[in-house]
Scaffold this motif. Structure first.
Motif, PDB file in Angstrom:
ATOM      1  N   MET A 678      -5.336 -54.750  -8.894  1.00 45.09           N
ATOM      2  CA  MET A 678      -6.103 -54.366  -7.708  1.00 45.09           C
ATOM      3  C   MET A 678      -5.244 -53.677  -6.649  1.00 45.09           C
ATOM      4  O   MET A 678      -5.762 -53.220  -5.633  1.00 45.09           O
ATOM      5  CB  MET A 678      -6.799 -55.592  -7.115  1.00 45.09           C
ATOM      6  CG  MET A 678      -7.907 -56.137  -8.003  1.00 45.09           C
ATOM      7  SD  MET A 678      -8.923 -57.423  -7.248  1.00 45.09           S
ATOM      8  CE  MET A 678      -7.776 -58.805  -7.207  1.00 45.09           C
ATOM      9  N   GLY A 679      -3.918 -53.620  -6.882  1.00 44.83           N
ATOM     10  CA  GLY A 679      -3.084 -52.777  -6.041  1.00 44.83           C
ATOM     11  C   GLY A 679      -2.237 -53.471  -5.003  1.00 44.83           C
ATOM     12  O   GLY A 679      -1.623 -52.801  -4.165  1.00 44.83           O
ATOM     13  N   TYR A 690       0.246 -58.837   1.900  1.00 45.57           N
ATOM     14  CA  TYR A 690       0.236 -58.493   0.475  1.00 45.57           C
ATOM     15  C   TYR A 690       0.860 -57.110   0.356  1.00 45.57           C
ATOM     16  O   TYR A 690       0.356 -56.136   0.917  1.00 45.57           O
ATOM     17  CB  TYR A 690      -1.180 -58.464  -0.076  1.00 45.57           C
ATOM     18  CG  TYR A 690      -1.952 -59.761   0.090  1.00 45.57           C
ATOM     19  CD1 TYR A 690      -1.894 -60.764  -0.869  1.00 45.57           C
ATOM     20  CD2 TYR A 690      -2.756 -59.965   1.216  1.00 45.57           C
ATOM     21  CE1 TYR A 690      -2.611 -61.947  -0.712  1.00 45.57           C
ATOM     22  CE2 TYR A 690      -3.474 -61.144   1.381  1.00 45.57           C
ATOM     23  CZ  TYR A 690      -3.398 -62.126   0.412  1.00 45.57           C
ATOM     24  OH  TYR A 690      -4.104 -63.291   0.572  1.00 45.57           O
ATOM     25  N   MET A 691       1.960 -57.010  -0.406  1.00 42.27           N
ATOM     26  CA  MET A 691       2.645 -55.727  -0.561  1.00 42.27           C
ATOM     27  C   MET A 691       1.873 -54.827  -1.516  1.00 42.27           C
ATOM     28  O   MET A 691       1.330 -55.284  -2.524  1.00 42.27           O
ATOM     29  CB  MET A 691       4.062 -55.943  -1.077  1.00 42.27           C
ATOM     30  CG  MET A 691       4.938 -56.778  -0.150  1.00 42.27           C
ATOM     31  SD  MET A 691       4.989 -56.195   1.565  1.00 42.27           S
ATOM     32  CE  MET A 691       5.724 -54.561   1.346  1.00 42.27           C
ATOM     33  N   LEU A 692       1.840 -53.539  -1.200  1.00 39.06           N
ATOM     34  CA  LEU A 692       1.081 -52.583  -1.996  1.00 39.06           C
ATOM     35  C   LEU A 692       1.859 -52.161  -3.235  1.00 39.06           C
ATOM     36  O   LEU A 692       3.089 -52.081  -3.229  1.00 39.06           O
ATOM     37  CB  LEU A 692       0.740 -51.355  -1.161  1.00 39.06           C
ATOM     38  CG  LEU A 692      -0.118 -51.591   0.081  1.00 39.06           C
ATOM     39  CD1 LEU A 692      -0.424 -50.259   0.766  1.00 39.06           C
ATOM     40  CD2 LEU A 692      -1.413 -52.312  -0.275  1.00 39.06           C
ATOM     41  N   GLY A 693       1.106 -51.875  -4.305  1.00 43.04           N
ATOM     42  CA  GLY A 693       1.685 -51.362  -5.533  1.00 43.04           C
ATOM     43  C   GLY A 693       0.919 -50.144  -6.001  1.00 43.04           C
ATOM     44  O   GLY A 693       0.667 -49.219  -5.214  1.00 43.04           O
ATOM     45  N   SER A 694       0.515 -50.153  -7.262  1.00 45.43           N
ATOM     46  CA  SER A 694      -0.272 -49.059  -7.835  1.00 45.43           C
ATOM     47  C   SER A 694      -1.455 -49.662  -8.577  1.00 45.43           C
ATOM     48  O   SER A 694      -1.289 -50.268  -9.634  1.00 45.43           O
ATOM     49  CB  SER A 694       0.578 -48.236  -8.808  1.00 45.43           C
ATOM     50  OG  SER A 694      -0.226 -47.256  -9.467  1.00 45.43           O
ATOM     51  N   PRO A 695      -2.663 -49.538  -8.032  1.00 47.14           N
ATOM     52  CA  PRO A 695      -3.812 -50.176  -8.685  1.00 47.14           C
ATOM     53  C   PRO A 695      -4.098 -49.566 -10.048  1.00 47.14           C
ATOM     54  O   PRO A 695      -3.942 -48.358 -10.257  1.00 47.14           O
ATOM     55  CB  PRO A 695      -4.961 -49.898  -7.708  1.00 47.14           C
ATOM     56  CG  PRO A 695      -4.551 -48.651  -6.985  1.00 47.14           C
ATOM     57  CD  PRO A 695      -3.058 -48.742  -6.851  1.00 47.14           C
ATOM     58  N   ALA A 696      -4.512 -50.406 -10.983  1.00 45.12           N
ATOM     59  CA  ALA A 696      -4.959 -49.929 -12.296  1.00 45.12           C
ATOM     60  C   ALA A 696      -6.468 -49.782 -12.347  1.00 45.12           C
ATOM     61  O   ALA A 696      -6.997 -49.126 -13.247  1.00 45.12           O
ATOM     62  CB  ALA A 696      -4.487 -50.882 -13.391  1.00 45.12           C
ATOM     63  N   GLY A 735      -0.507 -46.699   7.054  1.00 46.75           N
ATOM     64  CA  GLY A 735       0.739 -46.554   7.805  1.00 46.75           C
ATOM     65  C   GLY A 735       1.814 -47.568   7.497  1.00 46.75           C
ATOM     66  O   GLY A 735       2.943 -47.436   7.974  1.00 46.75           O
ATOM     67  N   VAL A 736       1.513 -48.628   6.722  1.00 47.68           N
ATOM     68  CA  VAL A 736       2.508 -49.623   6.330  1.00 47.68           C
ATOM     69  C   VAL A 736       2.356 -49.893   4.835  1.00 47.68           C
ATOM     70  O   VAL A 736       1.385 -49.452   4.203  1.00 47.68           O
ATOM     71  CB  VAL A 736       2.357 -50.944   7.127  1.00 47.68           C
ATOM     72  CG1 VAL A 736       2.744 -50.732   8.587  1.00 47.68           C
ATOM     73  CG2 VAL A 736       0.934 -51.481   7.026  1.00 47.68           C
ATOM     74  N   GLN A 737       3.315 -50.641   4.284  1.00 44.29           N
ATOM     75  CA  GLN A 737       3.336 -50.883   2.841  1.00 44.29           C
ATOM     76  C   GLN A 737       2.575 -52.148   2.458  1.00 44.29           C
ATOM     77  O   GLN A 737       2.763 -52.662   1.363  1.00 44.29           O
ATOM     78  CB  GLN A 737       4.794 -51.019   2.363  1.00 44.29           C
ATOM     79  CG  GLN A 737       5.628 -49.767   2.554  1.00 44.29           C
ATOM     80  CD  GLN A 737       5.433 -48.772   1.422  1.00 44.29           C
ATOM     81  OE1 GLN A 737       4.446 -48.806   0.712  1.00 44.29           O
ATOM     82  NE2 GLN A 737       6.389 -47.886   1.252  1.00 44.29           N
TER      83      GLN A 737
END
Length: 760
Positions: A678-679, A690-696, A735-737
């Motif tokens: 979910m990212g 919750y740190m952002l990644g790359s959603p599938a 604007g933030v990660q």
């Protein structure tokens, strides 16, 4: 084939089209091969009964020596096996150790045999050959043909009752075996006492006590048949023969009761061709009367299909907390099976009237909450309980109340470490109940006595006799010559102390905050600047000699090595990166973790099966690495987090029996998958970020318990477009990660714009 015969199982009366689609994407067979350690049988969400086939019985020791194969059977089932020994009612999901396997039942035909036989010679016992072609597993339902007996076995379950339905062929003799000796691990040794009683010609009650992983565990049952038995018998395998008045009776045929260390029972029936016999077995942690009450309350009748329908409807309700689009059926199966596995535990541990057995072996009443057991906290504090704060907030509060009850019932007042069935087994390290409680408090999901909870956290963190804590408090680190796995303990204690500090800060306890925020910096005391790694120290303050950062055999670490644990400062990544030489040097170090080739010595003290779940020296199958890919977010190359996350999702999760890259560990592996798909991910539970990644996902909607929806969308999603160009929250640049828990709970829309090129 059963899969073809029942392709329309989702067309259950009363379920919406949406719910049908979710049910069909659950495959309980995922993780049943190699290291996944999941079970394929029938259970309700968070159910006290886990009714599942067991495919072998491996004693923990043979001639006093540990047998390595025992590790394979943590869940009782291995996909490559060819025989089923029976169906028992309690199982752990995805753990690396086990217990349980209570009250094994097996239907048989022909000459009565009361021993289980062996996998090589099933004809010598009651076990049976089976084929995966004649086996199927769904959420809340399992079916298999037992080839040696010609019996079709079907299983379903409510929260506290396992329901069996056996369709017999036309045979002269039909039997149902109840093996009170059977257990996962320690087959011949762990049952200390068993009692069984024939109440009438359809009802049996009893209990058994064991001394396996849990040192003293007693489970009660009530079992009912859908038709009267023709005859029955109890076979005792005692160490000492009966003496005195008991010798006057024949206890093996139609005697009303039996008690011994080891008992097997058989129940005999006359059956017609195609006749179905149902068995209902209810569990209780308290008494046979409690088991009978559970039976009569949850399954009063004999409608197998109705029980199955209701259980599958409850699964659809739980799965419906997230509606996701991943673009193809395989990924949908991985996603919803991960949700299924995440919702298997911790499990309910109380009767329908709220009674349960406490840690002190006394009976308690859960007042206005549901009591839970089986807390695999070293695993699940990382992502599973944070996931519950989003998808199961009420249950998570009850789980914390259950932990607090454990604390109140313990002799020296400690929160659970790894507890199950009114026992603390002290497995693994850290005091991670603290993390679970702090995460709930910080995120505002704390409808419990938070002052008492903070007191429990502080008391646990100051229990000096436990696992090197006294040395840690006095010296600021755990010395290796005082307590093994010393670096792992130091690092995990430091993180837990940070969690206590966050709670204290929120509750306005300034002095307590200062004390524990200082303790949370103890990770600095085991970092060797010259070596560039976390390194074990002696009580003298000197470093342990002959240091190998790749060593996995207890040289300062557990379930990891210095390469893995040197990255374990989830509560202060910025300071950790500076300590390790700054962003550029740290990025190179992190790159090497994923790209290096491990030498053979890495596997010297482990089995070949442990090579599963590894990418370079990144060990996804062991939880200390689960936050690592997200650490690039604190460097100048955050796009590498996005690349690594998508690689891990593809490499470690596949819709196949061997599709999990490591033990699911009571849902932790699955929770990682759900968050990362979910990212975003909770790098440091106890924070609201919750740190952002790359959603599938292409899209996913989280249906929150407060009635709001949080919508996630990935525009231009594809297997090539794994990088994030920009992120918007409710149409405005983020604007933030990271996103915060409060932002999610307010509902809204998180939009990722995906691209094939890194945004540098």
């Amino acid at each position: 084939m059963f899969r073809q015969m029942t392709a329309g199982f989702a067309l259950v009366l009363g379920l919406s089209v949406h719910a049908q689609d979710l049910l069909q994407y659950v495959d309980p067979m995922i993780g049943t091969a190699r290291m996944g350690h999941t079970y394929p049988g029938a259970t309700a969400p968070f159910g006290m009964v886990q009714l599942s086939p067991d495919t072998d019985t491996i004693p923990y020791a043979v001639d006093g020596k540990y047998t390595g194969d025992v590790y394979k059977y943590c869940a009782g089932y291995q996909y490559e096996d060819k025989t089923i020994v029976g169906f028992s009612h309690t199982h752990f999901s995805g753990t690396g150790h086990s217990d349980l396997g209570d009250f094994l039942i097996m239907p048989t035909t022909g000459t009565l045999q009361l021993n289980p036989g062996t996998a090589d010679h099933p004809e010598n016992g009651y076990r049976s050959i089976f084929s995966h072609e004649n086996e199927m597993a769904e959420a809340g339902y399992y079916k298999v043909k037992l080839d040696d007996h010609g019996v079709i076995a079907e299983l379903t379950a409510t929260t506290r009752v396992g329901v069996h339905q056996y369709t017999f062929p036309e045979v002269a003799e039909a039997h149902i075996i109840l093996d009170m000796m059977y257990g996962i691990y320690n087959y011949d040794e762990k049952t200390t006492w068993a009692f069984i009683r024939m109440e009438n010609d359809t009802l049996i009650t009893g209990y058994k006590s064991t001394n396996g992983w849990a040192r003293t565990r007693t489970e009660y049952f009530a079992m009912a048949f859908s038709k009267p038995v023709k005859s029955y018998g109890f076979k005792s395998y005692e160490k000492h023969p009966y003496r005195g008045f008991w010798g006057r009776f024949d206890q093996e045929m139609n005697f009303p009761e039996a008690a011994n260390e080891k008992i097997r029972a058989h129940f005999d029936f006359d059956v017609a061709a195609g006749e179905k016999i149902q068995v209902k077995l209810a569990l209780s942690p308290v008494s046979t009367a409690g088991a009978l009450r559970n039976l009569q309350t949850e399954v009063p009748g004999w409608d197998f299909e109705e029980v199955k329908r209701q259980t599958q409807a409850s699964w659809n309700h739980e799965l419906g907390k997230v509606t996701a689009d991943l673009g193809n059926d395989d990924d949908l199966t991985s996603f919803y099976t991960a949700m299924y596995h995440a919702f298997l535990g911790p499990t309910v541990y109380m009767d329908v009237d709220g009674q349960y057995k406490g840690l002190d072996q006394n009976v308690y009443l859960a007042d206005a909450y549901t009591n839970y057991t089986s807390f695999s906290l070293w695993d699940t504090y990382r992502a599973l309980h944070p996931l519950f704060n989003i998808l199961q907030p009420t249950r998570n509060q009850d789980m914390i109340r259950s932990m607090m009850a454990h604390y109140d019932q313990s002799v020296h007042h400690m929160l659970p470490i790894w507890s199950h069935y009114a026992n603390e087994n002290w497995c693994m390290i850290g005091y991670h109940s603290v993390s679970v409680i702090a995460d709930a408090v910080i995120k505002g999901n704390a409808d419990f006595d938070v002052e008492h909870a903070l007191k429990a956290c502080v008391q646990t963190a100051n229990t000096r006799y436990f696992d090197g804590i006294g040395e840690y408090i006095d010296r600021g680190f755990v010395p290796e010559d005082k307590s093994r796995a010393s670096v792992s303990k130091t690092l995990e204690y430091a993180y837990d102390d940070w969690c206590i500090a966050q709670m204290a800060k929120k509750l306005g306890k300034k002095d307590l905050y200062q004390e524990f925020i200082r303790r949370s910096e103890s990770y600095q005391n085991v970092f060797d600047e010259k070596a560039g790694f976390m390194r074990p120290k002696l009580a003298s303050g000197e470093w342990v000699e002959k240091f190998d950062p790749l060593d996995t055999h207890w040289q300062g670490f557990i379930e990891g090595n210095s390469w893995n644990y040197s990255l374990y400062v989830p509560h202060d990544p910025k300071a950790m990166i500076e300590m390790m030489g700054g962003k550029a040097r740290f990025t190179t170090h992190l790159d090497s973790l994923f790209s290096m080739e491990l030498p053979d010595r890495y596997f010297e003290h482990t089995e070949d099966i442990s090579r599963d779940g590894i990418i370079g020296n990144y060990v996804h199958g062991n939880e200390p690495s689960h936050h690592v890919a997200y650490l690039y977010n604190w460097t100048d190359e955050p796009w590498k987090t996005q690349d690594k996350i998508r690689m891990i999702l593809k490499a470690m999760y596949q819709p196949a029996a061997n599709g999990l890259g490591g033990n699911d560990d009571f849902g932790q592996m699955s929770a990682w998958y759900l968050f990362s798909s979910m990212g975003f991910y909770p790098v440091a539970p106890g924070s609201d970020q919750y740190m952002l990644g790359s959603p599938a996902v292409h899209s996913a909607t989280i249906h929150l318990e407060n009635g709001r929806d949080f919508f996630i969308e990935a525009k231009h999603q594809s297997d090539r477009n794994v990088f994030v160009k920009k992120v918007e929250l409710n149409g405005k640049p983020l604007g933030v990660q990271y996103i915060t828990h409060e932002q999610m709970m307010e509902g809204g829309k998180l939009t990722f714009y995906m691209t094939s090129k890194p945004n540098q």
